[in-house]
Design an enzyme around this catalytic site. Structure first.
Site, PDB file in Angstrom:
ATOM      1  N   TYR A  50       0.823  -1.227   0.000  1.00  0.00           N
ATOM      2  CA  TYR A  50       0.000   0.000   0.000  1.00  0.00           C
ATOM      3  C   TYR A  50       0.855   1.275   0.000  1.00  0.00           C
ATOM      4  O   TYR A  50       0.327   2.379  -0.113  1.00  0.00           O
ATOM      5  CB  TYR A  50      -0.948   0.050   1.210  1.00  0.00           C
ATOM      6  CG  TYR A  50      -1.915  -1.103   1.327  1.00  0.00           C
ATOM      7  CD1 TYR A  50      -2.082  -2.029   0.286  1.00  0.00           C
ATOM      8  CD2 TYR A  50      -2.680  -1.291   2.488  1.00  0.00           C
ATOM      9  CE1 TYR A  50      -2.964  -3.102   0.413  1.00  0.00           C
ATOM     10  CE2 TYR A  50      -3.564  -2.353   2.607  1.00  0.00           C
ATOM     11  CZ  TYR A  50      -3.692  -3.250   1.579  1.00  0.00           C
ATOM     12  OH  TYR A  50      -4.567  -4.306   1.712  1.00  0.00           O
ATOM     13  N   HIS A 108       0.487 -11.881   2.031  1.00  0.00           N
ATOM     14  CA  HIS A 108      -0.563 -11.152   1.306  1.00  0.00           C
ATOM     15  C   HIS A 108      -1.255 -12.034   0.258  1.00  0.00           C
ATOM     16  O   HIS A 108      -2.419 -11.821  -0.074  1.00  0.00           O
ATOM     17  CB  HIS A 108       0.068  -9.918   0.635  1.00  0.00           C
ATOM     18  CG  HIS A 108      -0.876  -8.796   0.387  1.00  0.00           C
ATOM     19  ND1 HIS A 108      -0.511  -7.483   0.460  1.00  0.00           N
ATOM     20  CD2 HIS A 108      -2.183  -8.772   0.051  1.00  0.00           C
ATOM     21  CE1 HIS A 108      -1.548  -6.707   0.187  1.00  0.00           C
ATOM     22  NE2 HIS A 108      -2.575  -7.464  -0.070  1.00  0.00           N
TER      23      HIS A 108
HETATM   24  P1  NAP Z   1     -14.064  -1.034   0.963  1.00  0.00           P
HETATM   25  O1  NAP Z   1     -13.770  -0.814   2.400  1.00  0.00           O
HETATM   26  O2  NAP Z   1     -15.004  -2.116   0.551  1.00  0.00           O
HETATM   27  O3  NAP Z   1     -14.621   0.301   0.304  1.00  0.00           O
HETATM   28  C1  NAP Z   1     -13.967   1.532   0.426  1.00  0.00           C
HETATM   29  C2  NAP Z   1     -14.741   2.520  -0.465  1.00  0.00           C
HETATM   30  O4  NAP Z   1     -16.046   2.761   0.082  1.00  0.00           O
HETATM   31  C3  NAP Z   1     -14.047   3.846  -0.554  1.00  0.00           C
HETATM   32  O5  NAP Z   1     -14.262   4.336  -1.868  1.00  0.00           O
HETATM   33  C4  NAP Z   1     -14.805   4.705   0.462  1.00  0.00           C
HETATM   34  O6  NAP Z   1     -14.785   6.063   0.043  1.00  0.00           O
HETATM   35  C5  NAP Z   1     -16.201   4.136   0.370  1.00  0.00           C
HETATM   36  N1  NAP Z   1     -16.934   4.230   1.641  1.00  0.00           N
HETATM   37  C6  NAP Z   1     -16.499   3.812   2.857  1.00  0.00           C
HETATM   38  N2  NAP Z   1     -17.459   3.956   3.778  1.00  0.00           N
HETATM   39  C7  NAP Z   1     -18.524   4.479   3.144  1.00  0.00           C
HETATM   40  C8  NAP Z   1     -19.817   4.844   3.579  1.00  0.00           C
HETATM   41  N3  NAP Z   1     -20.194   4.671   4.851  1.00  0.00           N
HETATM   42  N4  NAP Z   1     -20.688   5.356   2.662  1.00  0.00           N
HETATM   43  C9  NAP Z   1     -20.310   5.517   1.360  1.00  0.00           C
HETATM   44  N5  NAP Z   1     -19.091   5.180   0.895  1.00  0.00           N
HETATM   45  C10 NAP Z   1     -18.203   4.656   1.781  1.00  0.00           C
HETATM   46  O7  NAP Z   1     -12.697  -1.269   0.128  1.00  0.00           O
HETATM   47  P2  NAP Z   1     -11.178  -1.544   0.452  1.00  0.00           P
HETATM   48  O8  NAP Z   1     -10.521  -0.344   0.991  1.00  0.00           O
HETATM   49  O9  NAP Z   1     -10.596  -2.167  -0.755  1.00  0.00           O
HETATM   50  O10 NAP Z   1     -11.218  -2.698   1.569  1.00  0.00           O
HETATM   51  C11 NAP Z   1     -11.043  -2.448   2.948  1.00  0.00           C
HETATM   52  C12 NAP Z   1      -9.645  -2.799   3.406  1.00  0.00           C
HETATM   53  O11 NAP Z   1      -9.353  -4.179   3.154  1.00  0.00           O
HETATM   54  C13 NAP Z   1      -8.524  -2.080   2.630  1.00  0.00           C
HETATM   55  O12 NAP Z   1      -8.420  -0.728   2.974  1.00  0.00           O
HETATM   56  C14 NAP Z   1      -7.332  -2.938   2.982  1.00  0.00           C
HETATM   57  O13 NAP Z   1      -6.864  -2.644   4.283  1.00  0.00           O
HETATM   58  C15 NAP Z   1      -7.952  -4.332   2.927  1.00  0.00           C
HETATM   59  N6  NAP Z   1      -7.760  -4.988   1.602  1.00  0.00           N
HETATM   60  C16 NAP Z   1      -7.021  -6.148   1.560  1.00  0.00           C
HETATM   61  C17 NAP Z   1      -6.831  -6.823   0.365  1.00  0.00           C
HETATM   62  C18 NAP Z   1      -6.039  -8.091   0.368  1.00  0.00           C
HETATM   63  O14 NAP Z   1      -5.709  -8.608  -0.706  1.00  0.00           O
HETATM   64  N7  NAP Z   1      -5.709  -8.627   1.521  1.00  0.00           N
HETATM   65  C19 NAP Z   1      -7.370  -6.327  -0.832  1.00  0.00           C
HETATM   66  C20 NAP Z   1      -8.116  -5.135  -0.777  1.00  0.00           C
HETATM   67  C21 NAP Z   1      -8.316  -4.501   0.450  1.00  0.00           C
HETATM   68  P3  NAP Z   1     -14.015   7.225   0.856  1.00  0.00           P
HETATM   69  O15 NAP Z   1     -12.689   6.695   1.293  1.00  0.00           O
HETATM   70  O16 NAP Z   1     -13.906   8.312  -0.179  1.00  0.00           O
HETATM   71  O17 NAP Z   1     -14.912   7.583   1.994  1.00  0.00           O
END
Ligand code: NAP
Length: 287
Positions: A50, A108
């Site tokens: 990241y 990962h």
């Molecule tokens: P997510 O949490 O599913 O979605 C984040 C998105 O949703 C952002 O665009 C955010 O926008 C928006 N959002 C968040 N809360 C909201 C709400 N209450 N209302 C409306 N929109 C909202 O996606 P993600 O970040 O990919 O997944 C979460 C975490 O999982 C990551 O940050 C990372 O730590 C981890 N991850 C791990 C892997 C892996 O391979 N292990 C892969 C992907 C992710 P804003 O930020 O603009 O508010």
């Protein structure tokens, strides 16, 4: 109060945390994590890939929240999947994160020399540099293989779980195996109109909650750990206000009808995807 999940090594981790994927800007990542900590999050989920470990380390060391009250996760990227490289990467991660231990350290991905990397993780755990060891994006067979090969069993498998990709049997398999499931992309990063979905909105209206809160509560009630990401303070607060309602069994069952049974990102089973994402890194590491 955020409930904790007891891991198979005896350690406990908060069931709700904060993800920091796609916040590469240093100042933004730092201030976002500072805000998340002051909004009550105690689990922070980052990764080498990241490119924001330095900012996360600064946010944690500047915070009034004590280090021991924070549960910090990071992940080893495949370009470090050899025994020697993993050893060096762990020390580098500690330095970047400005800490002398990582609470949870994940492989990962499931490709490359997972055994060599895991051996380095086991040693780092013995040396007190890592408290708990886990994996991410492992299919059950890959997880079983690692368990059979190595001395320390993973405590967590972090996988994509959201209403479009519910993975009911896989989640249950991991949980029966005593490996906690942690959902990445719980909102599918907003794909396919998840925040305006009619069914999720209708369910939310019954409880005075948003579709996002319904999704997170649905995950909590499946005993899944969740790490939603938001750079917006109001959404950070919304995403952690989950403990004043409970979805009925009927609503849980209704949400299960949304399953499309397909990753919203990439298929970790697909050889072309594996070539595309990991090909060049793994070729460079050939044993
Ligand atoms: P997510 O949490 O599913 O979605 C984040 C998105 O949703 C952002 O665009 C955010 O926008 C928006 N959002 C968040 N809360 C909201 C709400 N209450 N209302 C409306 N929109 C909202 O996606 P993600 O970040 O990919 O997944 C979460 C975490 O999982 C990551 O940050 C990372 O730590 C981890 N991850 C791990 C892997 C892996 O391979 N292990 C892969 C992907 C992710 P804003 O930020 O603009 O508010």
């Amino acid at each position: 109060m955020i409930p904790t999940i007891k891991l198979n090594d005896g350690n406990e981790m908060p069931q709700v945390g904060f993800g920091v994927f796609q916040i590469p800007n240093h100042l933004e990542a730092r201030s976002t994590v500072e805000a998340a900590l002051s909004n009550g999050y105690r689990l922070i989920d980052t990764a080498e890939a990241y490119n924001n470990q330095l900012a996360i380390g600064e946010a944690i060391s500047r915070s009034s929240t004590k280090r021991e009250d924070i549960f910090l996760t990071t992940k080893l990227w495949v370009s470090n999947f050899t025994y020697e490289k993993a050893k060096q990467a762990i020390d580098h991660d500690l330095q970047e994160l400005k800490t002398d231990y990582i609470d949870l350290f994940l492989l990962h991905q499931a490709y490359g020399d997972v055994a060599g990397a895991w051996r380095a993780m086991e040693e780092a755990q013995k040396a007190g540099k890592i408290k708990s060891l886990g994996v991410s994006n492992f299919w059950p067979a890959q997880l079983k293989n690692l368990e059979l090969m190595m001395n320390v069993k993973p405590v967590v498998n972090q996988i994509e779980v959201n209403p479009w990709f519910q993975r009911t049997q896989e989640v249950e398999w991991n949980q029966k195996e005593d490996v906690a499931v942690e959902a990445w992309a719980p909102f599918a990063e907003g794909k396919n109109g998840i925040f305006t979905n009619k069914l999720l909105r209708q369910i939310g209206e019954k409880y005075g909650k948003t579709p996002g809160q319904v999704i997170l509560r649905w995950l909590l009630q499946r005993n899944i750990i969740l790490i939603p990401k938001s750079v917006h303070v109001n959404r950070q607060k919304e995403n952690i206000t989950l403990f004043d309602f409970e979805l009925s069994m009927e609503d849980m069952n209704l949400i299960s009808t949304l399953d499309r049974n397909k990753s919203q990102f990439f298929d970790h089973h697909d050889p072309d995807t594996i070539e595309q994402i990991f090909g060049s890194s793994l070729r460079e590491l050939r044993l």
